[in-house]
Design an enzyme around this catalytic site. Sequence first.
Site, PDB file in Angstrom:
ATOM      1  N   ASP A  74       8.049 -32.641 103.708  1.00  0.00           N
ATOM      2  CA  ASP A  74       6.914 -32.817 104.613  1.00  0.00           C
ATOM      3  C   ASP A  74       6.443 -34.257 104.844  1.00  0.00           C
ATOM      4  O   ASP A  74       6.342 -34.714 105.959  1.00  0.00           O
ATOM      5  CB  ASP A  74       5.714 -32.004 104.108  1.00  0.00           C
ATOM      6  CG  ASP A  74       6.071 -30.547 103.865  1.00  0.00           C
ATOM      7  OD1 ASP A  74       7.272 -30.207 103.856  1.00  0.00           O
ATOM      8  OD2 ASP A  74       5.145 -29.747 103.677  1.00  0.00           O
ATOM      9  N   GLU A  77       5.782 -26.840  90.940  1.00  0.00           N
ATOM     10  CA  GLU A  77       6.377 -27.063  92.268  1.00  0.00           C
ATOM     11  C   GLU A  77       7.287 -28.292  92.241  1.00  0.00           C
ATOM     12  O   GLU A  77       8.376 -28.307  92.790  1.00  0.00           O
ATOM     13  CB  GLU A  77       5.246 -27.250  93.289  1.00  0.00           C
ATOM     14  CG  GLU A  77       5.710 -27.375  94.731  1.00  0.00           C
ATOM     15  CD  GLU A  77       4.539 -27.472  95.708  1.00  0.00           C
ATOM     16  OE1 GLU A  77       3.370 -27.550  95.240  1.00  0.00           O
ATOM     17  OE2 GLU A  77       4.781 -27.467  96.923  1.00  0.00           O
TER      18      GLU A  77
HETATM   19  C1  GLC Z   1       6.144 -27.461 101.131  1.00  0.00           C
HETATM   20  C2  GLC Z   1       7.513 -28.075 100.967  1.00  0.00           C
HETATM   21  C3  GLC Z   1       8.546 -27.203 101.665  1.00  0.00           C
HETATM   22  C4  GLC Z   1       8.467 -25.795 101.102  1.00  0.00           C
HETATM   23  C5  GLC Z   1       7.038 -25.248 101.174  1.00  0.00           C
HETATM   24  C6  GLC Z   1       6.870 -23.958 100.409  1.00  0.00           C
HETATM   25  O1  GLC Z   1       5.736 -27.439 102.448  1.00  0.00           O
HETATM   26  O2  GLC Z   1       7.548 -29.364 101.467  1.00  0.00           O
HETATM   27  O3  GLC Z   1       9.836 -27.729 101.514  1.00  0.00           O
HETATM   28  O4  GLC Z   1       9.331 -24.960 101.777  1.00  0.00           O
HETATM   29  O5  GLC Z   1       6.128 -26.169 100.614  1.00  0.00           O
HETATM   30  O6  GLC Z   1       7.246 -24.113  99.070  1.00  0.00           O
END
Ligand code: GLC
Length: 420
Positions: free
Chosen positions: A166, A387
């Site tokens: 992101d 995460e």
């Molecule tokens: C964030 C991450 C993305 C992922 C999402 C859900 O947006 O950057 O890669 O898919 O979270 O975990």
Amino acid sequence: MTNSKWLQLDEKAQNILIKNDRGGFTVPTAGLYPYQWNWDSAFAGWGFSTFDIERAWQELESLFAGQWNNGMVPHILFRSNDPDYFPGPDVWGTEQCGPISSSGISQPPVAATFVRAIWEKDKTIGNNRLKKIFPKLKAWHKWFMTWRLTDRNCIFISHPWEAGRDNSPDWDNAMNPVGVGKYTRRDTSHVDGSMRPTQEDYDRYLWLVQRGRKLKWDEELMSVNRPFEVADPTMTFILLRASRDLLYMAEALDVDNIEISEWCSTLREGIETLRNPDGGFFNAINCRTDEHSGNITSASFLNWYAGIDDDETLKILTKTLEETRYPIPSLSINSEKFDGMRYWRGPTWVVLNSLVGIGLSEMGYIAEATLLRKRTQSLILEKGFAEYFHPLNGTPGGGDSFTWTAAVWLAWASPSNGEY
Ligand code: GLC
């Protein structure tokens, strides 16, 4: 690591997948990400395949249930409306586009690769399932080759969320939002703002969503004067790898494979254009200005995963493994923009580690692959199923009990998977 220790972790990881199950699909983590995310689900399927093949197939099938008529598989499927997440279905406005309410962009296509892995685990269950999902995978890859191919023959992203990285600095110079209006973020009510993208980043995300909505998510219309178009190593390497797996499956199914084989050649050609002329590494390129990002990110090391050997990159990787206790940082620790806890601007994401590790081992770099895998084992053992993690001290960041971290443990990092 003792046997009982890792078996305990295997069990814990399985329980995370089971707890994040919302009835045939998983959420990445409760609260922060309450819907089905595209590449998270593909990883989840891979994780489930270590203890429940049926459930693994279901995960992938539920993802493709949201495929749009034009072949795109959205990055989020909103099966319900959770006011605790922003931007939700009412902001995206994609009602007319697909069978399930969704976002309007896609995410890295790791699905074909994990479908192959799940199918190969048990072909008696898998053959029929593969036959059904194969045309859907192919339609999705075709969508990428139709709507996301640059004239350099690599894949671009139309929104930072599309790359799955992101707030990577790869997109910093690639857009200038205007007039976004007022909105309330929800992510910072779940985790500390210092670990999340900045407000400026969010304005950009929203601005592009508003543009897509205005153009009714019509790819033809959106392709005219795109304000954001960045050629991306994540997408290009991953699509090439996934297309190779698709080709393999086409041959096994004895269906036409000419088009897929052409996609592989086209992408193979495009890769070289991602090479930074000064540093020799693979990086993102702003297609509006042809400017290379100059950033060494974890995506720069996906070449082996795509079947491409590269001495330059190997040197950089070796150095990265030497200087980082918990590699691979999402941005080089030597970059001035490195920020060890802020999402894709430094932290280590074990999903990327698994892809790089798979590639290294397949291409014979067993020492490097083993080192990366062992460090990932220690990271999860010491710090849990977060995460992401600080690459230098391992501090866990973002959401907890995370689906894809658990899945990567089960399918790749855990010693239960044996040695390379
Ligand atoms: C964030 C991450 C993305 C992922 C999402 C859900 O947006 O950057 O890669 O898919 O979270 O975990």
